[in-house]
Design a protein around this motif. Structure first.
Motif, PDB file in Angstrom:
ATOM      1  N   GLU A 194      -1.711   8.613   7.377  1.00 39.73           N
ATOM      2  CA  GLU A 194      -2.403   7.637   6.469  1.00 39.73           C
ATOM      3  C   GLU A 194      -1.776   6.342   6.716  1.00 39.73           C
ATOM      4  O   GLU A 194      -2.661   5.384   6.674  1.00 39.73           O
ATOM      5  CB  GLU A 194      -2.232   8.127   4.894  1.00 39.73           C
ATOM      6  CG  GLU A 194      -3.492   9.135   4.460  1.00 39.73           C
ATOM      7  CD  GLU A 194      -3.208   9.240   2.940  1.00 39.73           C
ATOM      8  OE1 GLU A 194      -3.306   8.025   2.081  1.00 39.73           O
ATOM      9  OE2 GLU A 194      -2.741  10.055   2.399  1.00 39.73           O
ATOM     10  N   ARG A 195      -0.353   6.086   6.962  1.00 41.09           N
ATOM     11  CA  ARG A 195       0.175   4.732   7.142  1.00 41.09           C
ATOM     12  C   ARG A 195      -0.283   4.285   8.174  1.00 41.09           C
ATOM     13  O   ARG A 195      -0.798   3.040   8.559  1.00 41.09           O
ATOM     14  CB  ARG A 195       1.633   5.100   6.982  1.00 41.09           C
ATOM     15  CG  ARG A 195       2.340   3.672   7.329  1.00 41.09           C
ATOM     16  CD  ARG A 195       3.937   3.982   7.494  1.00 41.09           C
ATOM     17  NE  ARG A 195       4.858   3.010   7.746  1.00 41.09           N
ATOM     18  CZ  ARG A 195       5.142   2.459   8.986  1.00 41.09           C
ATOM     19  NH1 ARG A 195       4.704   3.241   9.803  1.00 41.09           N
ATOM     20  NH2 ARG A 195       5.718   1.609   9.090  1.00 41.09           N
ATOM     21  N   LYS A 196      -0.384   5.048   9.431  1.00 37.90           N
ATOM     22  CA  LYS A 196      -0.837   4.360  10.543  1.00 37.90           C
ATOM     23  C   LYS A 196      -1.993   4.261  10.720  1.00 37.90           C
ATOM     24  O   LYS A 196      -2.758   3.129  11.072  1.00 37.90           O
ATOM     25  CB  LYS A 196      -0.526   5.408  11.662  1.00 37.90           C
ATOM     26  CG  LYS A 196       1.050   5.571  12.054  1.00 37.90           C
ATOM     27  CD  LYS A 196       1.205   6.622  13.013  1.00 37.90           C
ATOM     28  CE  LYS A 196       2.360   7.081  13.258  1.00 37.90           C
ATOM     29  NZ  LYS A 196       2.859   7.894  14.481  1.00 37.90           N
ATOM     30  N   LEU A 254      -3.917   3.350   7.992  1.00 33.62           N
ATOM     31  CA  LEU A 254      -4.297   1.759   7.293  1.00 33.62           C
ATOM     32  C   LEU A 254      -3.579   0.737   8.100  1.00 33.62           C
ATOM     33  O   LEU A 254      -4.344  -0.437   8.381  1.00 33.62           O
ATOM     34  CB  LEU A 254      -3.511   2.105   5.892  1.00 33.62           C
ATOM     35  CG  LEU A 254      -3.617   1.015   5.096  1.00 33.62           C
ATOM     36  CD1 LEU A 254      -5.018   0.608   4.528  1.00 33.62           C
ATOM     37  CD2 LEU A 254      -2.565   1.037   4.020  1.00 33.62           C
ATOM     38  N   MET A 255      -2.652   0.891   8.690  1.00 31.06           N
ATOM     39  CA  MET A 255      -1.952  -0.232   9.610  1.00 31.06           C
ATOM     40  C   MET A 255      -2.977  -0.507  10.683  1.00 31.06           C
ATOM     41  O   MET A 255      -3.437  -1.706  10.952  1.00 31.06           O
ATOM     42  CB  MET A 255      -0.857   0.356  10.158  1.00 31.06           C
ATOM     43  CG  MET A 255       0.159  -0.844  10.300  1.00 31.06           C
ATOM     44  SD  MET A 255       2.022  -0.220  10.642  1.00 31.06           S
ATOM     45  CE  MET A 255       1.579   1.244  11.944  1.00 31.06           C
ATOM     46  N   HIS A 276       0.844  -1.276  -0.199  1.00 29.73           N
ATOM     47  CA  HIS A 276      -0.102  -0.031  -0.101  1.00 29.73           C
ATOM     48  C   HIS A 276       0.985   1.244   0.082  1.00 29.73           C
ATOM     49  O   HIS A 276       1.543   1.485   0.905  1.00 29.73           O
ATOM     50  CB  HIS A 276      -0.734  -0.035   1.370  1.00 29.73           C
ATOM     51  CG  HIS A 276      -1.978  -0.968   1.371  1.00 29.73           C
ATOM     52  ND1 HIS A 276      -2.972  -1.045   0.672  1.00 29.73           N
ATOM     53  CD2 HIS A 276      -1.941  -2.310   2.274  1.00 29.73           C
ATOM     54  CE1 HIS A 276      -3.526  -2.111   0.803  1.00 29.73           C
ATOM     55  NE2 HIS A 276      -2.923  -2.939   1.707  1.00 29.73           N
ATOM     56  N   VAL A 277       0.775   1.962  -1.009  1.00 32.53           N
ATOM     57  CA  VAL A 277       1.411   3.407  -1.149  1.00 32.53           C
ATOM     58  C   VAL A 277       0.282   4.493  -0.627  1.00 32.53           C
ATOM     59  O   VAL A 277      -0.649   4.479  -0.969  1.00 32.53           O
ATOM     60  CB  VAL A 277       1.690   3.532  -2.342  1.00 32.53           C
ATOM     61  CG1 VAL A 277       2.448   4.933  -2.516  1.00 32.53           C
ATOM     62  CG2 VAL A 277       2.760   2.797  -3.150  1.00 32.53           C
ATOM     63  N   VAL A 278       0.915   5.384   0.440  1.00 32.33           N
ATOM     64  CA  VAL A 278       0.018   6.333   1.062  1.00 32.33           C
ATOM     65  C   VAL A 278       0.832   7.454   1.083  1.00 32.33           C
ATOM     66  O   VAL A 278       2.161   7.556   0.670  1.00 32.33           O
ATOM     67  CB  VAL A 278      -0.086   5.970   2.525  1.00 32.33           C
ATOM     68  CG1 VAL A 278      -1.138   4.633   2.642  1.00 32.33           C
ATOM     69  CG2 VAL A 278       1.122   5.740   3.419  1.00 32.33           C
ATOM     70  N   GLU A 329       5.132   4.592  17.464  1.00 29.87           N
ATOM     71  CA  GLU A 329       4.235   3.648  16.764  1.00 29.87           C
ATOM     72  C   GLU A 329       3.519   2.734  17.870  1.00 29.87           C
ATOM     73  O   GLU A 329       2.262   2.756  17.806  1.00 29.87           O
ATOM     74  CB  GLU A 329       4.533   3.135  15.527  1.00 29.87           C
ATOM     75  CG  GLU A 329       4.902   3.974  14.469  1.00 29.87           C
ATOM     76  CD  GLU A 329       5.422   3.049  13.062  1.00 29.87           C
ATOM     77  OE1 GLU A 329       5.843   2.250  13.173  1.00 29.87           O
ATOM     78  OE2 GLU A 329       5.137   3.786  11.859  1.00 29.87           O
ATOM     79  N   SER A 349       1.199   9.961   3.657  1.00 30.85           N
ATOM     80  CA  SER A 349       1.713  10.512   4.814  1.00 30.85           C
ATOM     81  C   SER A 349       1.862   9.449   5.625  1.00 30.85           C
ATOM     82  O   SER A 349       1.030   8.428   5.741  1.00 30.85           O
ATOM     83  CB  SER A 349       0.714  11.561   5.311  1.00 30.85           C
ATOM     84  OG  SER A 349      -0.608  10.934   5.544  1.00 30.85           O
ATOM     85  N   MET A 350       2.639   9.689   6.779  1.00 32.94           N
ATOM     86  CA  MET A 350       2.665   8.747   8.216  1.00 32.94           C
ATOM     87  C   MET A 350       1.411   8.816   8.646  1.00 32.94           C
ATOM     88  O   MET A 350       0.959   7.466   9.373  1.00 32.94           O
ATOM     89  CB  MET A 350       3.695   9.390   9.132  1.00 32.94           C
ATOM     90  CG  MET A 350       3.897   8.456   9.968  1.00 32.94           C
ATOM     91  SD  MET A 350       4.612   6.912   9.805  1.00 32.94           S
ATOM     92  CE  MET A 350       6.276   7.285   9.732  1.00 32.94           C
TER      93      MET A 350
END
Length: 113
Positions: free
Chosen positions: A9-11, A13-14, A2-4, A33, A6-7
Motif C-alpha cells: 500500500e505504501r508503494k 500510494l507513493m 499517510h498511514v497504511v 524501491e 502494508s509496504m
C-alpha cells in the motif's frame, strides 16, 4: 502523513502521489524501491523519471553497472534513460522536471511465445 497497512500500500500510494522518484544514499530497501519504480516505468504502469542523489559519488558504481548492463544489451536505451543522477539537488530536480519519458517497448508480450 499517510498511514497504511502494508509496504505494498505504501508503494502504491507513493507511486500515485509522486511526480518522480529520488533515491538518496541508502541500503537494500532503497535499492528495491528504486528498481521497482524503474520497472513500473518500464512496464508502462507510470511514466515517472527516477533520480539518484549521488552524494559523494555514492551511486557511481551503480551508474557504471547500469551503463554496463545497457552496453551488454540487458537494458534498453529507453529504460536506461529513466534514471537521472546528480550530486546537486537543484540540478537533479531540473533533470527530473525536464525529463521526457519515452515509451519503453516491452521485451516480451503475451503474444510472443
Amino acid at each position: 502523513m499517510h498511514v497504511v497497512d502494508s509496504m505494498h500500500e505504501r508503494k502504491a500510494l507513493m507511486a500515485d502521489e509522486a511526480d518522480a522518484f529520488i533515491a538518496l544514499p541508502g541500503g537494500v530497501g532503497t535499492f528495491e524501491e528504486l528498481f521497482e519504480a524503474i520497472t513500473w516505468t518500464q512496464l508502462g504502469l507510470h511514466a515517472k523519471p527516477c533520480g539518484l542523489l549521488n552524494v559523494d559519488g555514492f551511486y557511481d558504481d551503480l551508474l557504471r553497472f547500469l551503463d554496463h548492463a545497457w552496453a551488454e544489451g540487458f537494458i534498453k536505451p529507453e529504460t536506461r534513460a529513466i534514471v537521472k543522477a546528480s550530486a546537486d539537488v537543484a540540478e537533479l530536480l531540473d533533470q527530473l522536471d525536464g525529463a521526457e519519458m519515452p515509451p519503453v517497448p516491452r521485451w516480451i508480450t503475451r503474444d510472443t511465445r
